[in-house]
Design an enzyme around this catalytic site. Structure first.
Site, PDB file in Angstrom:
ATOM      1  N   ASN B 385     -91.326 -54.593   0.986  1.00  0.00           N
ATOM      2  CA  ASN B 385     -90.332 -53.828   0.255  1.00  0.00           C
ATOM      3  C   ASN B 385     -89.322 -53.175   1.194  1.00  0.00           C
ATOM      4  O   ASN B 385     -88.177 -53.628   1.291  1.00  0.00           O
ATOM      5  CB  ASN B 385     -91.038 -52.768  -0.611  1.00  0.00           C
ATOM      6  CG  ASN B 385     -90.098 -52.109  -1.591  1.00  0.00           C
ATOM      7  OD1 ASN B 385     -88.890 -52.234  -1.486  1.00  0.00           O
ATOM      8  ND2 ASN B 385     -90.659 -51.410  -2.555  1.00  0.00           N
ATOM      9  N   ASP B 386     -89.773 -52.161   1.937  1.00  0.00           N
ATOM     10  CA  ASP B 386     -88.822 -51.438   2.775  1.00  0.00           C
ATOM     11  C   ASP B 386     -88.188 -52.314   3.855  1.00  0.00           C
ATOM     12  O   ASP B 386     -87.028 -52.123   4.205  1.00  0.00           O
ATOM     13  CB  ASP B 386     -89.509 -50.230   3.422  1.00  0.00           C
ATOM     14  CG  ASP B 386     -89.943 -49.216   2.366  1.00  0.00           C
ATOM     15  OD1 ASP B 386     -89.301 -49.179   1.300  1.00  0.00           O
ATOM     16  OD2 ASP B 386     -90.916 -48.484   2.600  1.00  0.00           O
ATOM     17  N   VAL B 387     -88.935 -53.298   4.370  1.00  0.00           N
ATOM     18  CA  VAL B 387     -88.401 -54.125   5.452  1.00  0.00           C
ATOM     19  C   VAL B 387     -87.341 -55.117   4.972  1.00  0.00           C
ATOM     20  O   VAL B 387     -86.724 -55.811   5.771  1.00  0.00           O
ATOM     21  CB  VAL B 387     -89.510 -54.889   6.213  1.00  0.00           C
ATOM     22  CG1 VAL B 387     -90.470 -53.915   6.867  1.00  0.00           C
ATOM     23  CG2 VAL B 387     -90.245 -55.849   5.312  1.00  0.00           C
TER      24      VAL B 387
END
Lengths: 98, 459
Positions: B385-387
């Site tokens: 998600n964040d990456v």
């Protein structure tokens, strides 16, 4: 203080830096377990602690501390190298047509 | 000076260096490890035969017990438990260093040979060692989900940590001037143990790669300090190799998370910020089913899979490889793009995919894949998600602004496999999900992939 030991520390750190920089990111986990196994070299220090009779009254404590240290360091050395090998065996290149 | 021992140790050191050098490529890595193993064997046997050893029973018992435990752990521990195992082994290494340090303190103190220089070395050894022991055990507990994985924070945490650190350093300085003070010495060890616990408490799962690397480095430094304390050069060399390795990994990890290095050094990582910007103002998302996904994949020439911790949790790596095989059968090029901090430790995704028999030349780094992202037809994001959050590139107000990401949004189609619309670890909305070229495929990653593979096999 032994100046040549500091000399060795700096040089080894430098060599380490240059070599580790080139380690492929794919192998970063095996790198950690390998350096872990290698730093189990404190086993050498533990051996001396466990095997050399202390200055007399304290030898029991020395042996006990040394025994636990030898055990912990051996776990790292044996386990570390074995698990590194196990991981590295998995990294294979598939032969593909064209 | 014992020339025989010094000679053995220098050979060992060279073999260790060659061993690590081998890790620059998967093809040379195993041979390298054999060098390092021979180096270790030489150092240990050399020490045993050096004539310094007087009593044997403790040594033999320790080696037998340690080998049995170490081998059992190496053979039976599943690959998915690798982050825990690495964390635990840092604790063992550091424990050995602390105990040797305590022993040296007792012995030399008893003989009246404890001078300031020696005390300095022993002090470093037990300080780094002790905080690595508890810090690594905490990391182990969190990774093994014995301790709550979420960051534990409280008011004034930084003040408490800094004071604790200051007091400990103060005691250390005192000891350098007045070496043989057992009460102070043991108090210092006790405080270091506490520091280890306190610095890992506020750290959450996604920051684990940094913590594990840092502990790797500390364990190495403790071993190097042991070398100073007992005047042994191979310990210094091996310890500083380990120390610099952990140090470099920490730098790589912190860069990949866009944290400053100072932030990492003091361990004060991992306070999750809650995003206040509300992107969720009901922008539409596009849902995809299995058949839509199959259709899009069949049309593709180049597919890139971006795995994250979610893939590890769902144990989906084998199914991912099956999907990749199906696609390759159809002449589609499949690659895997791996973000440096995907997962819970450096290289986590690579090990899982290698275990699932994915060829290592298909595993690409973020830097290698990003420049060609616009030629990718389909990008499959699995449990990451964040990456892959483009806000890191575009939204100056985002807490992760500036963090390097895999630019999946530049691919022609992005398929995001996710359990729900929940935010990632950092609690940040991901604008990627609302992009017109993004298709959401909801469900458990392994189950969804399995269905997809079955669908492909039907033809």
């Amino acid at each position: 203080m032994q100046i040549e030991l500091i000399y060795i520390l700096i040089l080894a750190g430098f060599v380490g830096f240059e070599i580790i920089k080139k380690v492929t990111p794919t192998l970063h986990t095996p790198l950690m377990s390998a350096t872990n196994a290698i730093s189990g070299i404190s086993l050498v220090g533990s051996l001396v602690a466990a095997g050399v009779a202390g200055g007399g009254v304290n030898s029991d404590i020395s042996h006990l501390l040394g025994f636990v240290a030898v055990t912990a360091a051996t776990i790292n050395v044996v386990g570390g190298f074995m698990i590194t090998e196990r991981m590295l065996k998995m990294f294979k290149k598939k032969e593909r047509k064209s | 000076m014992n020339y025989y021992m010094e000679f053995v140790y220098v050979i060992s050191s060279i073999l260790f260096i060659l061993g690590l050098k081998g890790l620059s490529h998967p093809e040379t890595a195993r041979r390298g490890m054999h060098y390092a193993e021979v180096g270790m064997l030489l150092a240990v046997v050399g020490t045993l035969l050096s004539g310094k050893i007087i009593t044997w029973e403790w040594i033999i018992t320790g080696i037998v017990v340690g080998s049995a435990v170490g081998a059992a752990m190496a053979i039976f521990m599943p690959m998915t438990a690798m982050p825990q195992r690495i964390a635990l082994s840092h604790a063992f290494g550091a424990l050995a260093a602390v105990l040797v340090g305590i022993n040296e303190f007792i012995e030399k103190g008893h003989l009246g040979e404890l001078n300031s220089g020696l005390m300095g070395a022993i002090g470093f050894e037990v300080l780094f060692g002790a905080l690595t022991v508890t810090g690594s055990l905490m990391a182990f507990g969190k990774l093994n989900e014995m301790i709550k994985g979420a960051p534990i924070t409280y008011k004034g945490q930084n003040v408490v940590n800094i004071s604790l650190f200051a007091v400990t350093v103060g005691l250390f300085v005192y000891l350098i001037f007045f070496p043989y003070e057992p009460v102070i010495f043991y108090t210092m060890i006790g405080l270091s143990l506490l520091i280890g616990i306190f610095i890992v408490l506020p750290i959450g799962g996604a920051d684990m790669p940094v913590v594990i690397s840092l502990m790797n480095s500390y364990a190495g430094l403790a071993a190097a300090a042991t070398g100073f304390a007992i005047d042994n050069k191979v310990l210094i060399i091996a310890g500083s190799l380990d120390g610099s390795s952990g140090f470099i990994l920490s730098i790589i990890m912190s860069k990949a998370m866009n944290r400053s290095f100072a932030n990492v050094l003091f361990g004060a990582v991992g306070t999750p910020q809650v995003d206040t910007t509300n992107l969720a103002e009901a922008r539409p998302i596009t849902r995809f089913g299995i058949e839509d996904t199959k259709f899009v994949l069949e049309q593709a020439e180049r597919v890139v899979v971006v795995p994250g911790y979610g893939m590890a949790v769902a144990q989906a790596q084998h199914t991912v490889r099956e999907l990749s095989d199906e696609l390759e059968k159809r002449g589609i090029k499949v690659e895997f793009a791996i973000h440096p901090v995907a997962g819970r430790m450096p290289g986590h995704m690579n090990v899982l995919l290698a275990e699932a028999n994915v060829s290592y030349d298909q595993l690409l780094e973020m830097e290698a894949i990003n420049p060609t992202m616009d030629t990718v037809d389909v990008c499959i994001v699995i449990g990451a998600n964040d990456v892959v959050n483009p806000a890191a590139r575009t939204d100056k107000g985002s807490p992760i602004y500036g963090m390097p990401i895999i630019n999946v949004d530049k691919a022609k189609t992005v398929i995001v496999m996710k359990r729900s619309m929940a935010t990632g670890f950092a609690g940040i909305e991901n604008p990627l999900f609302y992009e017109p070229n993004t298709k959401m495929l909801f469900g458990d990653a392994k189950k969804v992939l399995q269905e997809l593979v079955t669908e492909f096999k039907k033809v």
